[in-house]
Design a protein around this motif. Structure first.
Motif, PDB file in Angstrom:
ATOM      1  N   THR A   1     -50.260  56.514 -80.472  1.00 30.83           N
ATOM      2  CA  THR A   1     -50.454  57.160 -79.190  1.00 30.83           C
ATOM      3  C   THR A   1     -51.804  57.867 -79.145  1.00 30.83           C
ATOM      4  N   ALA A   2     -52.480  57.810 -77.996  1.00 25.31           N
ATOM      5  CA  ALA A   2     -53.764  58.488 -77.744  1.00 25.31           C
ATOM      6  C   ALA A   2     -54.936  57.912 -78.536  1.00 25.31           C
ATOM      7  N   SER A   3     -54.823  56.662 -78.973  1.00 20.19           N
ATOM      8  CA  SER A   3     -55.900  56.064 -79.777  1.00 20.19           C
ATOM      9  C   SER A   3     -56.949  55.348 -78.939  1.00 20.19           C
TER      10      SER A   3
ATOM     11  N   THR B   1     -57.959  55.493 -86.038  1.00 19.46           N
ATOM     12  CA  THR B   1     -58.716  56.664 -85.609  1.00 19.46           C
ATOM     13  C   THR B   1     -58.632  57.745 -86.675  1.00 19.46           C
ATOM     14  N   ASP B   2     -59.728  58.436 -86.899  1.00 18.01           N
ATOM     15  CA  ASP B   2     -59.715  59.570 -87.820  1.00 18.01           C
ATOM     16  C   ASP B   2     -58.627  60.548 -87.389  1.00 18.01           C
ATOM     17  N   ARG B   3     -57.876  61.044 -88.346  1.00 22.31           N
ATOM     18  CA  ARG B   3     -56.692  61.844 -88.008  1.00 22.31           C
ATOM     19  C   ARG B   3     -57.032  63.125 -87.252  1.00 22.31           C
ATOM     20  N   SER B   4     -58.132  63.773 -87.630  1.00 27.43           N
ATOM     21  CA  SER B   4     -58.503  65.001 -86.919  1.00 27.43           C
ATOM     22  C   SER B   4     -58.901  64.696 -85.483  1.00 27.43           C
ATOM     23  N   VAL B   5     -59.584  63.575 -85.274  1.00 30.27           N
ATOM     24  CA  VAL B   5     -59.969  63.152 -83.925  1.00 30.27           C
ATOM     25  C   VAL B   5     -58.724  62.832 -83.105  1.00 30.27           C
ATOM     26  N   LEU B   6     -57.775  62.123 -83.732  1.00 34.08           N
ATOM     27  CA  LEU B   6     -56.549  61.753 -83.028  1.00 34.08           C
ATOM     28  C   LEU B   6     -55.750  62.996 -82.632  1.00 34.08           C
ATOM     29  N   LYS B   7     -55.673  63.971 -83.525  1.00 36.42           N
ATOM     30  CA  LYS B   7     -54.962  65.209 -83.208  1.00 36.42           C
ATOM     31  C   LYS B   7     -55.594  65.914 -82.010  1.00 36.42           C
ATOM     32  N   ASP B   8     -56.927  65.955 -81.974  1.00 38.34           N
ATOM     33  CA  ASP B   8     -57.629  66.593 -80.851  1.00 38.34           C
ATOM     34  C   ASP B   8     -57.344  65.854 -79.542  1.00 38.34           C
ATOM     35  N   ARG B   9     -57.344  64.513 -79.606  1.00 38.27           N
ATOM     36  CA  ARG B   9     -57.062  63.719 -78.407  1.00 38.27           C
ATOM     37  C   ARG B   9     -55.657  63.980 -77.888  1.00 38.27           C
ATOM     38  N   ILE B  10     -54.713  64.125 -78.812  1.00 36.55           N
ATOM     39  CA  ILE B  10     -53.328  64.368 -78.420  1.00 36.55           C
ATOM     40  C   ILE B  10     -53.199  65.696 -77.681  1.00 36.55           C
TER      41      ILE B  10
ATOM     42  N   ILE C   1     -47.343  68.465 -81.550  1.00 34.65           N
ATOM     43  CA  ILE C   1     -46.732  68.221 -82.860  1.00 34.65           C
ATOM     44  C   ILE C   1     -45.811  67.011 -82.789  1.00 34.65           C
ATOM     45  N   ARG C   2     -45.009  66.946 -81.722  1.00 39.68           N
ATOM     46  CA  ARG C   2     -44.089  65.807 -81.562  1.00 39.68           C
ATOM     47  C   ARG C   2     -44.870  64.498 -81.426  1.00 39.68           C
ATOM     48  N   ASP C   3     -45.955  64.504 -80.652  1.00 42.68           N
ATOM     49  CA  ASP C   3     -46.761  63.299 -80.486  1.00 42.68           C
ATOM     50  C   ASP C   3     -47.427  62.888 -81.796  1.00 42.68           C
ATOM     51  N   TRP C   4     -47.852  63.870 -82.568  1.00 45.86           N
ATOM     52  CA  TRP C   4     -48.474  63.563 -83.866  1.00 45.86           C
ATOM     53  C   TRP C   4     -47.453  62.944 -84.816  1.00 45.86           C
ATOM     54  N   GLN C   5     -46.240  63.459 -84.795  1.00 45.06           N
ATOM     55  CA  GLN C   5     -45.177  62.880 -85.622  1.00 45.06           C
ATOM     56  C   GLN C   5     -44.892  61.439 -85.194  1.00 45.06           C
ATOM     57  N   LEU C   6     -44.894  61.195 -83.872  1.00 45.81           N
ATOM     58  CA  LEU C   6     -44.718  59.838 -83.366  1.00 45.81           C
ATOM     59  C   LEU C   6     -45.858  58.944 -83.824  1.00 45.81           C
ATOM     60  N   ALA C   7     -47.080  59.445 -83.731  1.00 41.76           N
ATOM     61  CA  ALA C   7     -48.249  58.654 -84.142  1.00 41.76           C
ATOM     62  C   ALA C   7     -48.145  58.258 -85.612  1.00 41.76           C
ATOM     63  N   LYS C   8     -47.703  59.169 -86.454  1.00 40.07           N
ATOM     64  CA  LYS C   8     -47.565  58.853 -87.883  1.00 40.07           C
ATOM     65  C   LYS C   8     -46.506  57.786 -88.109  1.00 40.07           C
ATOM     66  N   ARG C   9     -45.393  57.868 -87.360  1.00 41.51           N
ATOM     67  CA  ARG C   9     -44.357  56.841 -87.488  1.00 41.51           C
ATOM     68  C   ARG C   9     -44.886  55.484 -87.017  1.00 41.51           C
TER      69      ARG C   9
ATOM     70  N   LEU D   1     -59.081  48.273 -86.945  1.00 47.55           N
ATOM     71  CA  LEU D   1     -60.491  48.559 -86.730  1.00 47.55           C
ATOM     72  C   LEU D   1     -60.658  49.831 -85.905  1.00 47.55           C
ATOM     73  N   GLN D   2     -61.844  50.467 -86.056  1.00 50.28           N
ATOM     74  CA  GLN D   2     -62.188  51.569 -85.178  1.00 50.28           C
ATOM     75  C   GLN D   2     -62.360  51.025 -83.763  1.00 50.28           C
ATOM     76  N   LEU D   3     -62.266  51.892 -82.773  1.00 51.15           N
ATOM     77  CA  LEU D   3     -62.286  51.472 -81.373  1.00 51.15           C
ATOM     78  C   LEU D   3     -63.538  50.647 -81.046  1.00 51.15           C
ATOM     79  N   GLU D   4     -64.708  51.121 -81.497  1.00 47.68           N
ATOM     80  CA  GLU D   4     -65.948  50.422 -81.191  1.00 47.68           C
ATOM     81  C   GLU D   4     -65.998  49.069 -81.893  1.00 47.68           C
ATOM     82  N   GLU D   5     -65.528  49.019 -83.113  1.00 49.82           N
ATOM     83  CA  GLU D   5     -65.510  47.760 -83.867  1.00 49.82           C
ATOM     84  C   GLU D   5     -64.510  46.784 -83.262  1.00 49.82           C
ATOM     85  N   ALA D   6     -63.414  47.308 -82.760  1.00 48.08           N
ATOM     86  CA  ALA D   6     -62.364  46.458 -82.193  1.00 48.08           C
ATOM     87  C   ALA D   6     -62.890  45.682 -80.997  1.00 48.08           C
ATOM     88  N   GLU D   7     -63.654  46.337 -80.163  1.00 38.63           N
ATOM     89  CA  GLU D   7     -64.193  45.674 -78.971  1.00 38.63           C
ATOM     90  C   GLU D   7     -65.070  44.487 -79.357  1.00 38.63           C
TER      91      GLU D   7
END
Length: 284
Positions: free
Chosen positions: A11-13, A182-191, A248-256, A270-276
Motif C-alpha cells: 500500500t502507498a508504493s 520502496t525504502d521503508r522510511s519513505v513508505l512510512k512517510d507516504r502512509i 500503524i495499521r497500514d504499515w502492518q498491512l504493507a509488511k504482510r 524494482l524501484q518505482l523509477e526503474e519499474a517504469e
C-alpha cells in the motif's frame, strides 16, 4: 500483443500513478486487484483513484458488490479473466494492479478454485487453534476482523477468500509482473501523508454513512480504518492518535503484503523509477 501487465506492491508504493501512466502510453485499461475496492461505498478507505486521477483511463474491478455480499478469490479470478479477455480482444493492454496477493497469484498462476464452499476445510479450521488461524491469515494476506479472538469471525474471513487447490494450468497470455519496492522510511512517510489526505477527502464521513447503512458488525466494517474511526467517533482517541493508529495499521498491512508477494518468483521487484523503464522495454 497478447501480453498482460501486472503491477503490485505494498500500500502507498505508487502503483496507481505508474499504472495510469503506462496505460496512457500503451493504450491500456486497468483492472484493480484490491479486495477492498470491490465494494460499493468503500472509496476513500480503499484508495480508489478519483475520476480526475484516472485521467481518462478505463478502470475495472471497482464497485462490483455491495458491502456485506460474499465475493471470494474465485469470484475475483473469474471476473478478472473475463475482463482480460475482453481487453485483449480489443487490441488493448490489460494492466492488473493491486496489493491483494491472492488476487494477483490467482491470475499469474491460474489457480484452480472450487466455486462451492469447502465444508471439509471449514471443519478442519474449526479444529485449529486461534494462534494457527491468526498465523494463517498473516501468511496468506487475509484481513482479519477487529475481534481477533473470535475463531468464528476469523474462519469466516478465511472462507471469504475462497479455497485454492494445487491444480494449475498455463494462461493463454504472456505475463509481465512487476513489484514496486520502496525504502521503508519513505513508505512510512507516504502512509502517514496519505492518511492525512484521507481525512481531508472525508473518510470519517464515509465511515459514518456506511455504519448507518450496514451497521458496525458487518464484516466489511471490521477492516480498513473503520474500527479506528469508530473509536474516534466514540471520543476514545483524538484526531492525531487516529492518524497514528491508521498509519500503524497500514504499515502492518504493507509488511504482510511484502512478505506474501516476495514469495512469487514471477514478480520482478524494482524501484518505482526503474519499474517504469523495465515495463516500457518489455512492452516495446
Amino acid at each position: 500483443m497478447n501480453k498482460v501487465l501486472f503491477i503490485t506492491g505494498p500500500t502507498a508504493s505508487g502503483k496507481t500513478s505508474l499504472a495510469i501512466k503506462i496505460a496512457k502510453k500503451f493504450n491500456g485499461e486497468i483492472i484493480s486487484a484490491d479486495s477492498r475496492a470491490i465494494y460499493r461505498g468503500i472509496d476513500i478507505a480503499s484508495a480508489k483513484p478519483s475520476l480526475e486521477e484516472r485521467d481518462g483511463v478505463i478502470h475495472w474491478g471497482f464497485d462490483i458488490v455491495n458491502v456485506g455480499e460474499r465475493f471470494t478469490a474465485y469470484d475475483y479470478q473469474q471476473y478478472a479473466y473475463k475482463k482480460i479477455e475482453d481487453i485483449l480482444s480489443r487490441s488493448k493492454l490489460p494492466i492488473v494492479i493491486g496489493g491483494t496477493g491472492l488476487y494477483i497469484d490467482s491470475l499469474l498462476y491460474n489457480y484452480q478454485f472450487s466455486s462451492e464452499p469447502n465444508y471439509e476445510l471449514r471443519d478442519s479450521l474449526e479444529n485449529k487453534s486461534l494462534e494457527y488461524l491468526v498465523e494463517y491469515c498473516n501468511k496468506n494476506n487475509i484481513n482479519m476482523p477487529e475481534n481477533k479472538k473470535n475463531k468464528r469471525y476469523i474462519i469466516r474471513a478465511i472462507e471469504k477468500q475462497g479455497y485454492k487447490n494445487n491444480g494449475r494450468k498455463d494462461n493463454d497470455f504472456t505475463s509481465i509482473a512487476v513489484g514496486i519496492t520502496t525504502d521503508r522510511s519513505v513508505l512510512k512517510d507516504r502512509i502517514v501523508k496519505r492518511n492525512r489526505e484521507f481525512l481531508k477527502l472525508g473518510i470519517i464521513e464515509e465511515t459514518i454513512c456506511l455504519s448507518n447503512k450496514f451497521g458496525w458488525d458487518n464484516e466489511s466494517m471490521t477492516a480498513n480504518a473503520y474500527p479506528l474511526i469508530r473509536k474516534y467517533l466514540d471520543n476514545e482517541i483524538n484526531l492525531e492518535k487516529l492518524i497514528e493508529l491508521m498509519s500503524i495499521r497500514d504499515w502492518q498491512l504493507a509488511k504482510r503484503q511484502i512478505t506474501f508477494m516476495k514469495r512469487n518468483k514471477k514478480i520482478h521487484w524494482l524501484q518505482l523509477e526503474e519499474a517504469e523503464a523495465f515495463i516500457e522495454k518489455e512492452l516495446s
